[in-house]
Write an enzyme that holds these catalytic residues in place. Structure first.
Site, mmCIF file in Angstrom:
data_model
loop_
_atom_site.group_PDB
_atom_site.id
_atom_site.type_symbol
_atom_site.label_atom_id
_atom_site.label_comp_id
_atom_site.label_asym_id
_atom_site.label_seq_id
_atom_site.Cartn_x
_atom_site.Cartn_y
_atom_site.Cartn_z
ATOM 1 N N SER A 1 7.417 0.351 -5.590
ATOM 2 C CA SER A 1 6.711 1.557 -5.160
ATOM 3 C C SER A 1 6.273 2.299 -6.415
ATOM 4 O O SER A 1 7.115 2.745 -7.196
ATOM 5 C CB SER A 1 7.655 2.423 -4.316
ATOM 6 O OG SER A 1 7.093 3.695 -4.076
ATOM 7 N N GLY B 1 13.270 2.973 0.083
ATOM 8 C CA GLY B 1 14.166 3.280 -1.036
ATOM 9 C C GLY B 1 14.057 4.732 -1.436
ATOM 10 O O GLY B 1 13.093 5.413 -1.076
ATOM 11 N N LYS C 1 1.544 5.315 -4.193
ATOM 12 C CA LYS C 1 1.618 6.649 -3.600
ATOM 13 C C LYS C 1 0.216 7.240 -3.608
ATOM 14 O O LYS C 1 -0.535 7.068 -4.582
ATOM 15 C CB LYS C 1 2.565 7.523 -4.427
ATOM 16 C CG LYS C 1 4.020 7.075 -4.344
ATOM 17 C CD LYS C 1 4.605 7.377 -2.981
ATOM 18 C CE LYS C 1 6.102 7.124 -2.956
ATOM 19 N NZ LYS C 1 6.695 7.459 -1.647
ATOM 20 N N ASP D 1 1.432 5.014 0.565
ATOM 21 C CA ASP D 1 2.384 5.984 1.130
ATOM 22 C C ASP D 1 1.923 7.397 0.788
ATOM 23 O O ASP D 1 1.838 7.758 -0.389
ATOM 24 C CB ASP D 1 3.789 5.727 0.561
ATOM 25 C CG ASP D 1 4.865 6.592 1.217
ATOM 26 O OD1 ASP D 1 4.531 7.396 2.106
ATOM 27 O OD2 ASP D 1 6.044 6.464 0.825
ATOM 28 N N LYS E 1 3.401 -1.064 -3.477
ATOM 29 C CA LYS E 1 3.068 0.149 -2.717
ATOM 30 C C LYS E 1 2.597 1.191 -3.714
ATOM 31 O O LYS E 1 3.191 1.332 -4.777
ATOM 32 C CB LYS E 1 4.305 0.635 -1.971
ATOM 33 C CG LYS E 1 4.263 2.070 -1.470
ATOM 34 C CD LYS E 1 5.395 2.333 -0.483
ATOM 35 C CE LYS E 1 6.142 3.610 -0.798
ATOM 36 N NZ LYS E 1 7.260 3.869 0.144
ATOM 37 N N ASP F 1 7.948 6.883 8.103
ATOM 38 C CA ASP F 1 9.134 7.019 7.252
ATOM 39 C C ASP F 1 9.802 8.341 7.655
ATOM 40 O O ASP F 1 10.660 8.366 8.547
ATOM 41 C CB ASP F 1 8.688 6.998 5.775
ATOM 42 C CG ASP F 1 9.796 7.309 4.771
ATOM 43 O OD1 ASP F 1 10.919 7.677 5.173
ATOM 44 O OD2 ASP F 1 9.558 7.205 3.533
ATOM 45 N N GLU G 1 1.596 4.437 5.151
ATOM 46 C CA GLU G 1 2.888 5.069 5.437
ATOM 47 C C GLU G 1 2.790 6.597 5.506
ATOM 48 O O GLU G 1 2.237 7.231 4.615
ATOM 49 C CB GLU G 1 3.865 4.643 4.337
ATOM 50 C CG GLU G 1 5.300 5.116 4.529
ATOM 51 C CD GLU G 1 6.232 4.571 3.434
ATOM 52 O OE1 GLU G 1 5.826 3.647 2.686
ATOM 53 O OE2 GLU G 1 7.359 5.073 3.318
ATOM 54 N N LYS H 1 15.416 3.788 6.348
ATOM 55 C CA LYS H 1 16.263 4.247 5.242
ATOM 56 C C LYS H 1 17.554 4.735 5.881
ATOM 57 O O LYS H 1 17.519 5.651 6.731
ATOM 58 C CB LYS H 1 15.620 5.425 4.502
ATOM 59 C CG LYS H 1 14.394 5.080 3.673
ATOM 60 C CD LYS H 1 13.808 6.315 3.008
ATOM 61 C CE LYS H 1 12.539 5.955 2.246
ATOM 62 N NZ LYS H 1 11.798 7.162 1.817
HETATM 63 O O1 OSB Z 1 8.626 7.917 0.616
HETATM 64 O O2 OSB Z 1 9.428 6.009 0.277
HETATM 65 C C1 OSB Z 1 9.330 7.185 -0.063
HETATM 66 C C2 OSB Z 1 11.215 7.764 -3.351
HETATM 67 C C3 OSB Z 1 11.727 9.020 -3.124
HETATM 68 C C4 OSB Z 1 11.410 9.669 -1.954
HETATM 69 C C5 OSB Z 1 10.601 9.063 -0.992
HETATM 70 C C6 OSB Z 1 10.114 7.790 -1.192
HETATM 71 C C7 OSB Z 1 10.392 7.146 -2.404
HETATM 72 C C8 OSB Z 1 9.866 5.839 -2.773
HETATM 73 C C9 OSB Z 1 10.646 5.057 -3.808
HETATM 74 O O3 OSB Z 1 8.818 5.412 -2.373
HETATM 75 C C10 OSB Z 1 11.047 3.704 -3.366
HETATM 76 C C11 OSB Z 1 12.046 3.098 -4.321
HETATM 77 O O4 OSB Z 1 13.244 3.436 -4.265
HETATM 78 O O5 OSB Z 1 11.640 2.274 -5.135
HETATM 79 MG MG MG Z 2 7.826 6.810 2.240
#
Ligand code: OSB
Ligand code: MG
Length: 371
Positions: free
Chosen positions: A135, A290, A163, A188, A161, A238, A213, A262
């Site tokens: 991510s 994660g 952001k 995401d 992924k 999520d 996402e 999660k």
């Molecule tokens: O939205 O998935 C999310 C990290 C912190 C808070 C929210 C998210 C995330 C990530 C990180 O996308 C995923 C990872 O742990 O590699």
């Molecule tokens: Mg997310």
């Protein structure tokens, strides 16, 4: 399992590189390590709350408050049978899922150590290695993003992924897609769009993304249904899925076609398995999200992702993607087929590097049973 003592350690772990989302930027990741002593065994759990209430309303501060003042008195000195017994005992505490989940994780670790079984075995996982991805946070520019994606693809990650946020969405995703026509790619938004400005995202539908996402509000389900009707690309929820009940709402309302699981957000591994099972029953794929976990939470995520309906690659990367030094002696490495091995040891299957732990500890408090 008699809970003889419980310790909360507030940690601040320097990240390898800053992680930026639509809600903020982190250079150090805070979390809480939970240590439970029971009948000669030690169980570890990670509470994945962050410093700021950007992802959801919890923070390391609120979690410590709930853990110390409300959860501890309900379990200290008590004989806890397992995850469901724990959930029953804390059912009077509304919300605060990240806090509850951290304790539940430590209980699973203890249970596994007591029975000589790995978390994968306890949860009913069917895989010995799980497919993973990375991510990537928002980068200074689309060019920087493409470079970052290139680096991770070179390292062997087969699913990426990125952001997104308003102003950094279609162009960023298009730039990556142009460079990598066949890459398994997803985006995401972390709740950054309203129904009105989600129109901007329409071109994403032509980029052959795995999923989009959480575009809308963190407590929304219905508008995601309306948005899903306008997109060919699956919407994945999520933030909105905070209980198995919410998963059922989303399924019944056709608010998404995929769910990011999660354990933290759901209040524990037991609840995560319930959402997994609900989705499996209606053939809705899930994947493991994660929260930039340390080796403790990462071990838990990998074991969870070994369940059969975790069909899509998880937001689980190798330890070196996050931390130069981690609190576990075990480090997770990426296999050449974009997978990570599921730990085989009892419980979480990890041990703590006390020196590293000490170095990153901001505060520590312990409670012991009097009996
Ligand atoms: O939205 O998935 C999310 C990290 C912190 C808070 C929210 C998210 C995330 C990530 C990180 O996308 C995923 C990872 O742990 O590699
Ligand atoms: Mg997310």
């Amino acid at each position: 399992m008699k809970i003889e003592s419980i310790t909360f350690q507030h940690l601040s772990m320097p990240l390898v590189s800053p992680f930026e989302t639509s809600f903020g930027r982190e250079t150090d990741r805070e979390c809480i390590l939970i240590t439970i002593h029971s009948e000669g065994l030690i169980g570890y759990g990670e509470c994945v709350a962050s410093r700021d209430p950007g992802y959801n309303y919890e923070t390391t501060g609120t979690a410590l408050h709930i853990l110390k003042e409300f959860i501890t008195p309900l379990i200290i000195g008590k004989d806890i049978k397992g995850a469901l017994d724990f959930q029953e005992r804390v059912s009077g505490i509304r919300g605060h899922h990240l806090a509850k989940a951290g304790v539940e994780m430590a209980l699973w670790d203890l249970l596994g150590k007591r029975e000589g079984k790995s978390l994968r075995e306890l949860l009913g996982g069917v895989r010995e290695k799980v497919e993973v991805g990375v991510s990537i946070g928002i980068q200074p520019s689309a060019q920087n993003l493409v470079k970052s994606v290139t680096d991770y693809v070179k390292q062997g990650y087969a699913r990426i992924k990125i952001k997104i946020k308003p102003g950094r969405d279609v162009d960023d995703a298009s730039a990556v897609r142009k460079e990598f026509p066949d890459l398994r790619l997803q985006v995401d938004a972390n709740s950054a769009y309203t129904m009105q400005d989600a129109r901007i995202l329409t071109p994403l539908d032509r980029l052959n993304l795995l999923l989009i996402e959480q575009p809308l509000f963190e407590d929304d389900i219905w508008d995601h249904h309306k948005l899903q009707e306008q997109f060919e690309t699956p919407i994945c929820l999520d933030e909105s899925i905070i209980t198995p009940r919410h998963a059922r709402y989303a399924i019944e309302m056709k608010a998404c076609r995929i769910i990011n699981i999660k354990a933290g957000r759901l209040g524990g591994l037991s609840q995560a398995v319930m959402v997994h099972d609900l989705c499996k029953n209606v053939s809705m794929p899930v994947w493991c999200g994660g929260m930039l976990e340390t080796g403790v939470g990462r071990a838990s995520n990998i074991a969870l992702a070994s369940l059969s309906n975790f069909i899509l690659p998880g937001d689980i990367s190798a330890s070196d993607r996050y931390y130069v030094r981690d609190i576990t002696n075990e480090r997770f490495i990426l296999n050449s087929d974009s997978t990570i091995d599921v730990p085989r040891g009892a419980g979480l299957g990890v041990t703590i590097d006390e020196d590293v732990l000490k170095e990153f500890t901001l505060s520590k408090i312990s409670f012991s049973s009097k009996a």
